[in-house]
Structures are given as C-alpha cells and as structure tokens.
Design an enzyme around this catalytic site. Structure first.
Site, PDB file in Angstrom:
ATOM      1  N   GLU A   4       0.813  -1.213   0.000  1.00  0.00           N
ATOM      2  CA  GLU A   4       0.000   0.000   0.000  1.00  0.00           C
ATOM      3  C   GLU A   4       0.850   1.269   0.000  1.00  0.00           C
ATOM      4  OE1 GLU A   4      -2.096  -3.304   0.659  1.00  0.00           O
ATOM      5  OE2 GLU A   4      -0.889  -2.644   2.348  1.00  0.00           O
ATOM      6  N   ASN A  64       7.047  -9.223   4.195  1.00  0.00           N
ATOM      7  CA  ASN A  64       5.601  -9.046   4.185  1.00  0.00           C
ATOM      8  C   ASN A  64       5.000  -9.597   2.901  1.00  0.00           C
ATOM      9  OD1 ASN A  64       3.021  -7.946   5.170  1.00  0.00           O
ATOM     10  ND2 ASN A  64       3.194  -6.595   3.406  1.00  0.00           N
ATOM     11  N   GLU A  65       4.168 -10.623   3.054  1.00  0.00           N
ATOM     12  CA  GLU A  65       3.484 -11.237   1.914  1.00  0.00           C
ATOM     13  C   GLU A  65       4.444 -11.510   0.757  1.00  0.00           C
ATOM     14  OE1 GLU A  65       0.158  -8.587   1.220  1.00  0.00           O
ATOM     15  OE2 GLU A  65      -1.031  -9.595   2.744  1.00  0.00           O
ATOM     16  N   GLU A 148      -4.179 -11.128   9.262  1.00  0.00           N
ATOM     17  CA  GLU A 148      -4.858  -9.939   8.743  1.00  0.00           C
ATOM     18  C   GLU A 148      -6.299 -10.292   8.389  1.00  0.00           C
ATOM     19  OE1 GLU A 148      -2.838  -8.074   5.510  1.00  0.00           O
ATOM     20  OE2 GLU A 148      -0.964  -7.809   6.619  1.00  0.00           O
TER      21      GLU A 148
END
Length: 203
Positions: A4, A64-65, A148
């Site tokens: 993001e 992250n991911e 999440e």
C-alpha cells in the site's frame, strides 16, 4: 515492506540509478547492504520492547506477503531470518504472513526454520478450508493465526465501494472463535482507518 506504500515503503535511493539494475527483496548484495544498515540500527532498539523482555511486541514479521512477490528467493528469506535472530535472539517469535492461495504459500513461508506461518484472509473465505490447507502443507500443529482479518475490500479505480454488513463480518469472526479446529488467533486489519471505515461498520 507494504504494497500500500510506493515501492513498498522502500526508499527510492535504494534503487540506485537505472543502469545499476538493483533487484529488490533478493540476495542482491547491493540491496542487502541497505537492509543490514537499517536492521543493525533498528532491531537493537526494538529488543528491549519484546514480550520476553517485558515489552509489548509479541511477534516480529519476516518480510511481508513475500509469496505475492515475483522473486521467490528462499536464500533471501533465510538471510532475513538469520539477521533477525542475530539481533533479537532465538526466543523471539518470528512469523511470515501471506495469502492462502497455493502460489502465495510456496514462496512466502520459511519452510525449514523455526518461523511461524500465518495467513491473511477476510470474511469471504472459509476458515476451515484455509487452515486445513495450512496444516496439510506444513504438517505441523503450530498455532493457527489469521494475521490480517481484512476490514477493507480492494476495488478497481472508478468502481463503487464494495460493502459488507457488520453482521456478516461479525458472524464470520465468531465462527473462527468457536471453531472445532481449536484456538484460532485473529488480528484485525484495520479496526479503524483514516477513511473512517471501521471493521464492523463497512458502509
């Protein structure tokens, strides 16, 4: 690193010039020099605030991911794990967080290390299917964690906002808490955002 943010939150100077061809989030030594510089300053400052030291930090995420990223560099993920262990110690709970599709779970988790594998999914996904896949892949009775539980829905630019009723979100959340699979740990993303959307009040 977060999708993001522009460039995942990585400062643009890390790219160098166009001719340098630095490959982010891999074992490219030029990229890792920036990672080491940052972690060598950051992680020692976090250590006093870890749970085992009486602080509020209970988990530390490795990348992250990463399963959604094109590189799929297992050596890189192992490198990050070792660097974090060096600064934070062996008792700190490290974890990875990825979507639960098969292609996410190939490159994201760290299969050969003592790192907890968690998954990200929202109320549209069946928690039984998600966690059964996780246990089938890793054959371990590690804690089941939805890192999440999404309180947002992506939408293409120009299309109307997608909305879910608060009762639907609450029902799916309750199913996890009351699951026959045992204790499931859930982290909300996000309870409150700057756009004033709340996890139980989508519209």
């Amino acid at each position: 690193i977060c999708s993001e943010w522009d460039l995942g939150g990585i400062p643009y100077f890390v790219l160098g010039s166009k001719k340098d061809g630095i490959v982010l989030r891999t074992m490219d030594s030029r990229y890792l020099s920036h990672v080491e510089c940052y972690f060598n300053m950051l992680l020692p400052r976090l250590k006093p605030y870890l749970y085992e030291n009486g602080g509020p930090i209970i988990l530390v995420q490795v990348e992250n991911e990463y399963g959604s990223y094109k590189a799929c560099d297992f050596d890189y993920m192992t490198y990050l794990t070792n660097l974090m262990r060096k600064h934070l110690g062996e008792t700190t709970t490290l974890y990875t967080a990825d979507g639960w599709d098969m292609h996410h779970l190939i490159c994201g988790p760290i299969h050969h290390s003592n790192v907890l594998t968690t998954v990200n999914f929202g109320p549209n996904s069946d928690h039984m299917s998600v966690f059964n896949r996780l246990r089938k892949l890793f054959k371990a009775m590690a804690p089941l964690v939805n890192s999440e539980f999404s309180s947002w829905l992506a939408r293409p630019l120009g299309e109307p906002h997608q909305c879910k009723s608060s009762s639907f979100v609450e029902t799916e959340f309750s199913k996890m808490l009351e699951s026959k699979m045992g204790n499931i740990f859930v982290n909300f993303l996000h309870v409150f955002r700057g756009n004033k959307l709340c996890v139980l009040q989508w519209c």
